[in-house]
Design an enzyme around this catalytic site. Structure first.
Site, mmCIF file in Angstrom:
data_model
loop_
_atom_site.group_PDB
_atom_site.id
_atom_site.type_symbol
_atom_site.label_atom_id
_atom_site.label_comp_id
_atom_site.label_asym_id
_atom_site.label_seq_id
_atom_site.Cartn_x
_atom_site.Cartn_y
_atom_site.Cartn_z
ATOM 1 N N ARG A 251 0.859 -1.189 0.000
ATOM 2 C CA ARG A 251 0.000 0.000 0.000
ATOM 3 C C ARG A 251 0.898 1.243 0.000
ATOM 4 O O ARG A 251 1.966 1.250 0.623
ATOM 5 C CB ARG A 251 -0.896 0.041 1.242
ATOM 6 C CG ARG A 251 -2.088 -0.908 1.187
ATOM 7 C CD ARG A 251 -3.126 -0.484 0.139
ATOM 8 N NE ARG A 251 -4.278 -1.359 0.109
ATOM 9 C CZ ARG A 251 -4.399 -2.436 -0.685
ATOM 10 N NH1 ARG A 251 -3.449 -2.764 -1.528
ATOM 11 N NH2 ARG A 251 -5.499 -3.162 -0.649
ATOM 12 N N GLU A 280 -4.107 7.317 -4.774
ATOM 13 C CA GLU A 280 -4.460 6.686 -6.058
ATOM 14 C C GLU A 280 -5.788 7.247 -6.557
ATOM 15 O O GLU A 280 -6.692 7.449 -5.741
ATOM 16 C CB GLU A 280 -4.555 5.163 -5.881
ATOM 17 C CG GLU A 280 -3.203 4.565 -5.517
ATOM 18 C CD GLU A 280 -3.231 3.042 -5.373
ATOM 19 O OE1 GLU A 280 -4.246 2.414 -5.712
ATOM 20 O OE2 GLU A 280 -2.217 2.502 -4.907
ATOM 21 N N HIS A 298 -1.268 -0.011 -9.897
ATOM 22 C CA HIS A 298 -1.888 -0.977 -8.973
ATOM 23 C C HIS A 298 -2.374 -2.233 -9.720
ATOM 24 O O HIS A 298 -3.571 -2.520 -9.769
ATOM 25 C CB HIS A 298 -3.057 -0.317 -8.220
ATOM 26 C CG HIS A 298 -3.388 -1.025 -6.927
ATOM 27 N ND1 HIS A 298 -3.804 -0.386 -5.793
ATOM 28 C CD2 HIS A 298 -3.371 -2.349 -6.590
ATOM 29 C CE1 HIS A 298 -4.022 -1.255 -4.826
ATOM 30 N NE2 HIS A 298 -3.764 -2.466 -5.290
HETATM 31 C C1 8YV Z 1 -6.817 -5.509 -5.433
HETATM 32 C C2 8YV Z 1 -5.054 -5.361 -3.604
HETATM 33 O O1 8YV Z 1 -6.882 -5.389 -6.799
HETATM 34 O O2 8YV Z 1 -6.269 -7.216 -2.783
HETATM 35 C C3 8YV Z 1 -5.593 -6.237 -2.532
HETATM 36 O O3 8YV Z 1 -5.304 -5.933 -1.360
HETATM 37 O O4 8YV Z 1 -4.304 -4.523 -3.357
HETATM 38 C C4 8YV Z 1 -5.390 -5.463 -5.050
HETATM 39 O O5 8YV Z 1 -4.675 -6.527 -5.589
HETATM 40 C C5 8YV Z 1 -7.686 -4.448 -4.822
HETATM 41 O O6 8YV Z 1 -7.622 -4.426 -3.454
HETATM 42 C C6 8YV Z 1 -9.118 -4.653 -5.268
HETATM 43 O O7 8YV Z 1 -10.009 -4.011 -4.433
#
Ligand code: 8YV
Length: 332
Positions: A251, A280, A298
């Site tokens: 993150r 983002e 992302h």
């Molecule tokens: C997702 C991500 O695409 O799953 C996670 O924590 O960071 C990503 O791979 C995203 O969260 C989808 O909501």
């Protein structure tokens, strides 16, 4: 909700709002199971739309692009009793508020581990071997031909990878780096049983700084939380060797971006590769201009396989909840 005693009908189906378009197979399956409301425009929900969804549906399926805040969860008239996040990370949801209001929260772990780990290695190779710069040179017609000192990067094989956060994705990255690239892997993450991490060919260290000091590459795999905010700051960047590179597929807020920009400009570290940003989808302009910073939008779990499996996992969590059992991925 009451059901006609002799009709054999299953009664009204739970209503579910899904905030973004999902792979069509998942949407079709969701519509078979629930009374589903889709976001045809696929534009991120506003806070008011999120509030409205919680007020009018039995469940919400949000994504990383929705900030489901304490205010939204605590707003009067809420009907939804479950928030089934589409994603492994759930820092987009105010879980403490959900707990306080008796709202169940689930996530979608496991199914995206391999794809996110693959992308981490891709970023590591991109920054080490200057692949983004090469693509840019070609696309912009600036390549004048091969020569021995052109776009020299640094070797990955056999180097030391430091991992902060040895959960599922950290371990999957460690396995790939160790087994595939012959890397030495060191890590810091006290909560992980050492036996598990060792299986991935990794050796524990007693502090973040110890990992940073001895690593040629550092990869971040901790969840976002108040404790991990700016885990990598100016002081910690200064612990890293000058030839080292940082990779972040976790993150954005785990890295102090101001400090990172300064470190990349001054040569405190050699490079960085980020799949995630503090704000983002608006990475800071200065970041877009740094040649030694690789940026991806992302894409960690962006494969058909992961995105379908994430959807199915969210549906399984909803099915369990509405069937009266504990959802497998309950986090609050
Ligand atoms: C997702 C991500 O695409 O799953 C996670 O924590 O960071 C990503 O791979 C995203 O969260 C989808 O909501």
């Amino acid at each position: 909700m009451s059901r006609p005693a002799d009709s054999g009908s299953a009664g009204p189906r739970p209503s579910v709002v899904i905030t973004r378009r999902l792979p069509s197979a998942v949407e079709r399956h969701a519509a078979e199971l629930f009374d589903v409301r889709l976001n045809e425009s696929d534009r991120p929900f506003t806070p008011e739309q999120l509030r409205e969804a919680l007020r009018t549906a039995d469940a919400l399926v949000p994504t990383v692009s929705d900030r489901v805040t304490a205010d939204i969860i605590g707003a009067p008239g809420r009907r939804a009793a479950i928030i089934a996040n589409y994603g492994a990370g759930y820092d987009n949801i105010a879980v403490d508020a959900a707990r306080a209001h008796g709202v169940v929260v689930t996530n979608t772990p496991d199914v995206l581990t391999d794809d996110t780990a693959d992308l981490t290695l891709a970023l590591l190779l991109m920054v080490a071997r200057r692949l983004g710069e090469g693509v840019d040179e070609l696309r912009q017609g600036r390549w004048t031909g091969w020569h021995p000192t052109y776009l020299l990067g640094t070797r990955v094989s056999g180097k030391t990878l430091g991992i902060l956060g040895m959960g599922r994705i950290g371990r999957a990255v460690a396995r790939r780096a160790h087994d595939g690239f012959g890397m030495r892997v060191v890590y810091y993450d006290p909560p992980v049983p050492i036996g598990e991490a060792k299986a991935a060919g990794a050796s524990p260290r007693t502090s973040v700084e110890a990992v940073l000091r001895e690593s040629d590459f550092v990869s971040l795999h901790v969840p976002s939380s108040p404790e991990t905010r700016h885990l990598i700051d100016a002081e910690r960047l200064a612990c890293m060797p000058r030839h080292a590179c940082l990779v972040n597929t976790a993150r954005g807020d785990i890295v102090d971006e101001t400090a990172l920009i300064a470190a990349l400009r001054s040569g405190t570290i050699a490079g960085a590769a980020l799949d995630v940003f503090a704000d983002e989808p608006r990475p800071r302009r200065e970041m877009l201009e740094l040649p030694n910073l690789v940026l991806l939008p992302h894409l960690g779990s962006a494969t058909v396989e992961s995105r379908v499996a994430m959807g199915e996992r969210a549906l399984a969590n909803l099915t369990a909840f509405f069937g009266g059992t504990r959802p497998r991925d309950r986090v609050a």
